[in-house]
Design a protein around this motif. Sequence first.
Motif, short mmCIF file in Angstrom:
data_model
loop_
_atom_site.label_atom_id
_atom_site.label_comp_id
_atom_site.label_asym_id
_atom_site.label_seq_id
_atom_site.Cartn_x
_atom_site.Cartn_y
_atom_site.Cartn_z
N GLY A 12 32.20 37.94 29.93
CA GLY A 12 32.70 39.15 29.27
C GLY A 12 32.06 39.32 27.90
N SER A 14 30.05 41.40 26.78
CA SER A 14 29.83 42.77 26.31
C SER A 14 31.03 43.30 25.53
CB SER A 14 29.60 43.69 27.52
OG SER A 14 30.73 43.63 28.38
N THR A 16 34.42 43.44 22.85
CA THR A 16 34.52 43.31 21.39
C THR A 16 34.71 41.85 20.99
OG1 THR A 16 35.68 45.42 21.49
CG2 THR A 16 35.61 44.32 19.36
N ILE A 17 35.69 41.20 21.60
CA ILE A 17 35.93 39.79 21.25
C ILE A 17 34.85 38.92 21.89
CG2 ILE A 17 37.57 37.87 21.41
CD1 ILE A 17 39.86 39.93 21.45
N GLY A 18 34.42 39.27 23.10
CA GLY A 18 33.37 38.50 23.77
C GLY A 18 32.08 38.49 22.97
N HIS A 40 26.97 44.18 33.36
CA HIS A 40 25.59 44.68 33.44
C HIS A 40 24.56 43.65 32.99
CE1 HIS A 40 27.56 48.43 34.28
NE2 HIS A 40 28.24 48.34 33.15
N ILE A 45 28.74 40.01 36.59
CA ILE A 45 30.08 39.63 37.07
C ILE A 45 30.96 40.86 36.92
CG2 ILE A 45 30.75 38.62 34.81
CD1 ILE A 45 32.36 36.52 36.62
N GLU A 48 35.59 44.43 39.78
CA GLU A 48 35.83 45.47 40.79
C GLU A 48 35.12 45.09 42.10
OE1 GLU A 48 37.39 48.63 40.11
OE2 GLU A 48 36.96 49.03 38.00
N THR A 72 36.70 36.31 28.50
CA THR A 72 37.38 37.34 27.69
C THR A 72 37.64 38.62 28.47
OG1 THR A 72 35.36 38.37 26.88
CG2 THR A 72 36.17 36.48 25.64
N ILE A 73 37.32 38.64 29.75
CA ILE A 73 37.46 39.90 30.51
C ILE A 73 38.94 40.29 30.63
CG2 ILE A 73 37.21 40.96 32.80
CD1 ILE A 73 34.60 39.39 33.13
N TYR A 145 50.43 45.56 32.51
CA TYR A 145 49.67 44.62 31.67
C TYR A 145 50.46 43.33 31.49
CZ TYR A 145 46.76 43.04 27.69
OH TYR A 145 45.92 42.34 26.86
N LYS A 149 49.20 39.67 32.99
CA LYS A 149 48.93 38.52 32.12
C LYS A 149 49.91 37.37 32.42
CE LYS A 149 45.43 39.99 29.47
NZ LYS A 149 44.10 39.36 29.47
N PRO A 177 44.58 36.10 21.42
CA PRO A 177 43.67 36.30 20.28
C PRO A 177 44.31 36.94 19.05
CG PRO A 177 43.31 38.01 21.92
CD PRO A 177 44.35 37.09 22.50
N LEU A 184 39.96 47.88 23.49
CA LEU A 184 41.24 47.73 24.19
C LEU A 184 42.43 48.16 23.33
CD1 LEU A 184 42.22 44.82 26.49
CD2 LEU A 184 43.62 45.17 24.47
N1 LIG Z 1 42.27 43.33 21.36
C1 LIG Z 1 43.48 42.83 21.30
O1 LIG Z 1 44.27 43.15 20.38
C2 LIG Z 1 43.96 41.85 22.34
C3 LIG Z 1 45.26 41.32 22.23
C4 LIG Z 1 45.70 40.41 23.20
C5 LIG Z 1 44.86 40.03 24.22
N2 LIG Z 1 43.60 40.56 24.31
C6 LIG Z 1 42.75 40.13 25.43
O2 LIG Z 1 41.48 39.76 24.93
C7 LIG Z 1 40.48 40.02 25.92
C8 LIG Z 1 39.30 40.77 25.30
O3 LIG Z 1 39.76 42.02 24.83
P1 LIG Z 1 38.91 42.96 23.83
O4 LIG Z 1 39.88 43.40 22.81
O5 LIG Z 1 37.64 42.31 23.43
O6 LIG Z 1 38.64 44.21 24.80
P2 LIG Z 1 37.29 45.00 25.14
O7 LIG Z 1 36.45 45.20 23.94
O8 LIG Z 1 37.74 46.21 25.88
O9 LIG Z 1 36.52 44.00 26.15
C9 LIG Z 1 36.94 43.84 27.48
C10 LIG Z 1 35.90 43.11 28.28
O10 LIG Z 1 36.33 43.12 29.66
C11 LIG Z 1 35.24 43.59 30.46
N3 LIG Z 1 35.68 44.23 31.68
C12 LIG Z 1 36.53 45.27 31.84
N4 LIG Z 1 36.63 45.59 33.15
C13 LIG Z 1 35.83 44.72 33.82
C14 LIG Z 1 35.49 44.52 35.18
N5 LIG Z 1 35.97 45.31 36.15
N6 LIG Z 1 34.65 43.52 35.50
C15 LIG Z 1 34.11 42.73 34.56
N7 LIG Z 1 34.36 42.88 33.24
C16 LIG Z 1 35.21 43.86 32.89
C17 LIG Z 1 34.51 44.57 29.56
O11 LIG Z 1 33.23 44.83 30.11
P3 LIG Z 1 32.44 46.22 29.83
O12 LIG Z 1 31.83 46.05 28.47
O13 LIG Z 1 31.45 46.28 30.94
O14 LIG Z 1 33.47 47.31 29.88
C18 LIG Z 1 34.50 43.78 28.26
O15 LIG Z 1 33.51 42.77 28.31
C19 LIG Z 1 41.19 40.74 27.07
O16 LIG Z 1 41.48 39.83 28.10
C20 LIG Z 1 42.48 41.23 26.44
O17 LIG Z 1 43.53 41.38 27.38
C21 LIG Z 1 43.13 41.46 23.39
#
Ligand SMILES: NC(=O)c1ccc[n+]([C@@H]2O[C@H](COP(=O)([O-])OP(=O)(O)OC[C@H]3O[C@@H](n4cnc5c(N)ncnc54)[C@H](OP(=O)(O)O)[C@@H]3O)[C@@H](O)[C@H]2O)c1
Length: 229
Positions: A12, A14, A16-18, A40, A45, A48, A72-73, A145, A149, A177, A184
């Motif tokens: 994951g 691509s 924000t956290i990844g 991509h 990976i 879907e 991180t997905i 959600y 989780k 995190p 997200l």
């Molecule tokens: N941000 C927060 O405040 C927060 C709080 C608690 C937990 N989290 C958890 O932290 C993790 C990372 O979140 P984030 O904030 O960095 O969100 P984000 O920027 O939306 O990143 C989400 C990641 O998931 C990937 N993804 C989404 N659908 C997918 C699919 N069908 N197959 C493969 N990859 C897929 C995205 O890929 P693409 O780039 O291709 O879309 C991206 O790499 C998540 O598990 C989230 O639940 C976040």
Amino acid sequence: MPPNPFRALLIGSSGTIGSAFLALLQNDPNCASVTGIHRHSEIPIDYEDLSSIELAAQVLSTHAPFHLIINTIGILHSEEWMPEKRLQDLNAEQLSKLMQINAIGPALTLKYFAGLLDPESSTMAILSAKVGSITDNRLGGWYSYRASKAALNMLIKTTAIEFARTKPNTVLVAMHPGTVNSHLSKPFRGEQIGRPALDAAGDMLSVINSLNKEDSGTFITYSGERLPW
Ligand SMILES: NC(=O)c1ccc[n+]([C@@H]2O[C@H](COP(=O)([O-])OP(=O)(O)OC[C@H]3O[C@@H](n4cnc5c(N)ncnc54)[C@H](OP(=O)(O)O)[C@@H]3O)[C@@H](O)[C@H]2O)c1
């Protein structure tokens, strides 16, 4: 954990956290190599398309063993729907999509990527969310959600129990995190209340570095606090 030098895999990368994890690991002198994969990337990976998980693991086996794998997905919302505010908003399409992306995909990743972990010393951290804690659920809402989780957490805990027998030198944790400014969290005032992803990823890497065998099978925050399931 992990050893020094170590090899890392970011699933994951691509996101924000990844991408913040990837940047930090690329600049970590103790990290001998870091591979990032996403929908991509050269080795794709896509949760879907669940068959992509086993294929990715097969291709990555030539790069193994890894000492650190971080997944991180995850998704919270889509263009079609937002988290449910009440029971009447619950619908099968949203619930099954979140289960697939947040629980089934990561569980199959555990299954197929477990063999890529160094049996001598390795850590796998999977990003969950505090709202997936059943004990901590005070506000309600966000049915799909939260449920996805919580399901992820059970899959991690169950795998950690098996790893204690089969991979005693591997630590497996669910990580929260904190609220991070990201794609997200954007619709939920993430820009105002969320921390920069680099800060959150840096804190989580410090926690990962301090983990030991006894921490496997726990739900842990970016600050090292243990959360109730
Ligand atoms: N941000 C927060 O405040 C927060 C709080 C608690 C937990 N989290 C958890 O932290 C993790 C990372 O979140 P984030 O904030 O960095 O969100 P984000 O920027 O939306 O990143 C989400 C990641 O998931 C990937 N993804 C989404 N659908 C997918 C699919 N069908 N197959 C493969 N990859 C897929 C995205 O890929 P693409 O780039 O291709 O879309 C991206 O790499 C998540 O598990 C989230 O639940 C976040």
